[in-house]
Design a protein around this motif. Structure first.
Motif, PDB file in Angstrom:
ATOM      1  N   ALA A 346      46.816  30.016  70.949  1.00  0.00           N
ATOM      2  CA  ALA A 346      45.778  31.006  71.218  1.00  0.00           C
ATOM      3  C   ALA A 346      46.299  32.090  72.152  1.00  0.00           C
ATOM      4  O   ALA A 346      45.962  33.267  72.010  1.00  0.00           O
ATOM      5  N   TYR A 347      47.130  31.708  73.114  1.00  0.00           N
ATOM      6  CA  TYR A 347      47.716  32.687  74.027  1.00  0.00           C
ATOM      7  C   TYR A 347      48.598  33.684  73.276  1.00  0.00           C
ATOM      8  O   TYR A 347      48.610  34.877  73.583  1.00  0.00           O
ATOM      9  N   ASP A 348      49.329  33.204  72.277  1.00  0.00           N
ATOM     10  CA  ASP A 348      50.187  34.092  71.502  1.00  0.00           C
ATOM     11  C   ASP A 348      49.377  35.137  70.740  1.00  0.00           C
ATOM     12  O   ASP A 348      49.844  36.259  70.537  1.00  0.00           O
ATOM     13  N   VAL A 349      48.166  34.772  70.292  1.00  0.00           N
ATOM     14  CA  VAL A 349      47.327  35.731  69.577  1.00  0.00           C
ATOM     15  C   VAL A 349      46.891  36.862  70.499  1.00  0.00           C
ATOM     16  O   VAL A 349      46.709  38.009  70.072  1.00  0.00           O
ATOM     17  N   LEU A 350      46.742  36.556  71.796  1.00  0.00           N
ATOM     18  CA  LEU A 350      46.271  37.547  72.757  1.00  0.00           C
ATOM     19  C   LEU A 350      47.407  38.369  73.357  1.00  0.00           C
ATOM     20  O   LEU A 350      47.196  39.045  74.367  1.00  0.00           O
ATOM     21  N   ARG A 351      48.575  38.330  72.792  1.00  0.00           N
ATOM     22  CA  ARG A 351      49.735  38.984  73.396  1.00  0.00           C
ATOM     23  C   ARG A 351      49.593  40.500  73.421  1.00  0.00           C
ATOM     24  O   ARG A 351      50.232  41.172  74.231  1.00  0.00           O
ATOM     25  N   GLY A 352      48.754  41.085  72.550  1.00  0.00           N
ATOM     26  CA  GLY A 352      48.655  42.528  72.496  1.00  0.00           C
ATOM     27  C   GLY A 352      47.942  43.148  73.678  1.00  0.00           C
ATOM     28  O   GLY A 352      48.106  44.318  73.962  1.00  0.00           O
ATOM     29  N   GLY A 353      47.138  42.387  74.409  1.00  0.00           N
ATOM     30  CA  GLY A 353      46.379  42.944  75.521  1.00  0.00           C
ATOM     31  C   GLY A 353      45.229  43.800  75.032  1.00  0.00           C
ATOM     32  O   GLY A 353      45.009  43.988  73.838  1.00  0.00           O
ATOM     33  N   MET A 376      46.145  34.171  80.182  1.00  0.00           N
ATOM     34  CA  MET A 376      45.246  34.833  79.232  1.00  0.00           C
ATOM     35  C   MET A 376      44.395  35.884  79.921  1.00  0.00           C
ATOM     36  O   MET A 376      44.084  36.932  79.343  1.00  0.00           O
ATOM     37  N   ARG A 377      43.998  35.596  81.153  1.00  0.00           N
ATOM     38  CA  ARG A 377      43.130  36.531  81.872  1.00  0.00           C
ATOM     39  C   ARG A 377      43.792  37.896  82.032  1.00  0.00           C
ATOM     40  O   ARG A 377      43.109  38.926  82.032  1.00  0.00           O
ATOM     41  N   GLN A 378      45.100  37.933  82.127  1.00  0.00           N
ATOM     42  CA  GLN A 378      45.807  39.188  82.314  1.00  0.00           C
ATOM     43  C   GLN A 378      45.776  40.066  81.071  1.00  0.00           C
ATOM     44  O   GLN A 378      46.101  41.245  81.146  1.00  0.00           O
ATOM     45  N   ARG A 379      45.378  39.502  79.944  1.00  0.00           N
ATOM     46  CA  ARG A 379      45.387  40.247  78.685  1.00  0.00           C
ATOM     47  C   ARG A 379      43.980  40.545  78.188  1.00  0.00           C
ATOM     48  O   ARG A 379      43.770  40.770  77.008  1.00  0.00           O
ATOM     49  N   SER A 380      43.007  40.516  79.045  1.00  0.00           N
ATOM     50  CA  SER A 380      41.628  40.803  78.661  1.00  0.00           C
ATOM     51  C   SER A 380      40.984  41.699  79.696  1.00  0.00           C
ATOM     52  O   SER A 380      41.403  41.749  80.855  1.00  0.00           O
ATOM     53  N   GLY A 381      39.946  42.410  79.277  1.00  0.00           N
ATOM     54  CA  GLY A 381      39.222  43.260  80.198  1.00  0.00           C
ATOM     55  C   GLY A 381      38.313  42.487  81.117  1.00  0.00           C
ATOM     56  O   GLY A 381      37.975  42.938  82.210  1.00  0.00           O
ATOM     57  N   GLY A 382      37.879  41.332  80.707  1.00  0.00           N
ATOM     58  CA  GLY A 382      37.037  40.454  81.504  1.00  0.00           C
ATOM     59  C   GLY A 382      37.094  39.069  80.895  1.00  0.00           C
ATOM     60  O   GLY A 382      37.344  38.921  79.691  1.00  0.00           O
ATOM     61  N   ALA A 383      36.900  38.038  81.682  1.00  0.00           N
ATOM     62  CA  ALA A 383      37.070  36.668  81.191  1.00  0.00           C
ATOM     63  C   ALA A 383      35.975  35.780  81.749  1.00  0.00           C
ATOM     64  O   ALA A 383      35.718  35.767  82.955  1.00  0.00           O
ATOM     65  N   LEU A 384      35.346  35.044  80.872  1.00  0.00           N
ATOM     66  CA  LEU A 384      34.263  34.118  81.224  1.00  0.00           C
ATOM     67  C   LEU A 384      34.559  32.775  80.576  1.00  0.00           C
ATOM     68  O   LEU A 384      34.824  32.704  79.376  1.00  0.00           O
TER      69      LEU A 384
END
Length: 453
Positions: A346-353, A376-384
């Protein structure tokens, strides 16, 4: 959803094996008459009683004649099934409508209608239909209900034909069947403001200019209705067709819902288990975000993305929200535990940021997986994140303090990484947790003097 088919009462095997099929359809009454006739005939032969022999022959021949006549009767019956609705939340009822039509020139006798349904949907429905005239039709309905999500086949429909004396019954089956999809329960959520939303449509809107100057123009072909003042003459001269400036492009806010399906992260099963709560929570957030105009996608620990179309797997602007919701609900209806041990895929899918808002439903975590979530948090605008202690869910609820203590370390790690992390006690309401997440985010924003993570 409707399926239709036709059955012929003369049988699907033709004359081959006809006698064997007819004899197999004898009822208890028919077998009793046949046995009594054979016994009477034997006694008549031993005792030399001709009258008893005639009685025995009559008793033995009657069920055989009924079976032969019923087998050779050429009824032609068409049937259809309609589900209302074809997709139903767990714990809700769906109604199944059956329609039978006699398309032959002969009236039918007594018909017994039976539909095959899985045991989890309830008892097998049976209906008795009286004589159906030529060209006539009959309609019946029944209800099905399941507390377990999944896809359940309905059918094939079966007809039992009986002779007037009740000596023989033959079963004919339709070849078609339908599928009832039981999706997870969806809980309505309040329209709170969470971080990561101010990147497009939603409560916050932001437009990204596609041109920063005359040299950065991105033209496109002219379409009927375009303002002629937007014609870009330099590109028109270059391409030989009318081109216009693509001045502003609205960006849809994005939301990724991460569902942890690892078998090692959950214990217990059934409608009240921690895993089922996580699946229902993911479905609720997906529907809520689609209703608010977000581009959404469902991501699992295996790296699978739904819908998997459009930009980076999100449900694009051209895709109707209802279709996107239906596709993701169908996926959640059959999602099961995975054999994976971590969240690296799942982390690999979020690699684009630039993934917008990330909402995660997580089971038991160890130190390694908590570190993956921190990245993962570093690659999203907000995380819940909603954390479920499956061990606490298997015990009888007390004061809930045990579950919170066990989750404290994981919560602290995620919060230090910038997540808005909440522990989910047994039987908790997602609606209340959703509001609590907004309050905690607002508190972080006030403490930092700006919008929190």
């Amino acid at each position: 959803m409707t399926t239709a088919g036709a059955v012929h009462a003369e049988g699907a095997d033709g004359d081959k094996g006809g006698l064997r099929t007819a004899l197999a359809g004898l009822t208890t009454r028919g077998r009793s008459f046949l046995a009594a006739g054979v016994a009477a005939a034997i006694c008549a032969y031993v005792l030399g009683q001709s009258d008893l022999l005639r009685v025995g022959l009559l008793l033995a021949v009657l069920p055989l004649v009924c079976a032969g006549v019923l087998y050779r009767t050429r009824y032609r019956v068409a049937g259809s099934r309609r589900l209302s609705p074809a997709r139903v939340p767990a714990g809700s009822e769906a109604r199944v409508h059956l329609r039978m039509e006699n398309i032959s020139r002969l009236p039918t006798g007594l018909l017994m209608l039976q539909d095959r349904v899985p045991y989890v949907l309830g008892p097998r429905p049976r209906f008795v239909l009286d004589r159906v005239e030529a060209g006539g039709r009959r309609e019946v309905s029944y209800r099905v209900r399941s507390d377990l999500r999944g896809r359940y086949p309905l059918g094939p429909l079966q007809l039992r034909l009986s002779d007037p004396f009740g000596m023989c019954e033959l079963t004919r089956s339709f070849s078609t069947y339908d599928t009832l999809t039981v999706i997870p329960r969806v809980e309505p959520l309040p329209p709170v403001r969470l971080s990561g939303e101010a990147k497009g449509y939603g409560d916050g809107r932001q437009r990204a200019l596609a041109l920063a100057g005359e040299d950065d123009v991105i033209p496109r072909g002219y379409r009927y209705g375009d303002d002629l003042r937007r014609v870009h003459w330099r590109s028109t001269a270059r391409y030989g067709e009318l081109m216009v400036r693509r001045e502003e492009q609205p960006q849809r806010a994005r939301c990724t819902v991460l569902l942890d399906t690892r078998a090692i992260a959950y214990r217990g099963a059934g409608p009240d288990s921690a895993f089922e709560w996580a699946v229902s929570g993911a479905a609720s957030v997906l529907v809520h975000m689609l209703e608010r105009g977000f581009s959404v996608r469902l991501l699992t620990d295996t790296g699978n993305v739904v819908p998997g179309e459009g930009s980076d797997g999100f449900a694009g602007a051209s895709q109707e929200s209802a279709d996107a919701a239906g596709l993701m609900m169908d996926t959640l209806a059959v999602v099961d535990h995975s054999d994976g041990a971590g969240l690296s895929r799942a982390y690999d899918v979020l690699r684009g940021g630039n993934e917008g808002l990330l909402v995660a439903f997580l089971g038991d975590l160890d130190e390694e997986q908590a570190a993956v979530l921190a990245r993962m948090r570093q690659r999203s605008g907000g995380a819940l994140a909603f954390l479920l202690d499956s061990g606490a869910w298997m015990r009888e609820p007390a004061d809930g303090s045990g579950a919170l203590d066990r989750s404290g370390h994981r919560l602290r790690l995620l919060r230090e990484a910038g997540w808005t992390a909440l522990a989910v006690p047994r039987g908790a309401s997602l609606n209340e947790l959703w509001r609590q997440a907004e309050r905690e985010r607002s508190g972080l924003a006030a403490a930092s003097g700006g919008e929190g993570p």
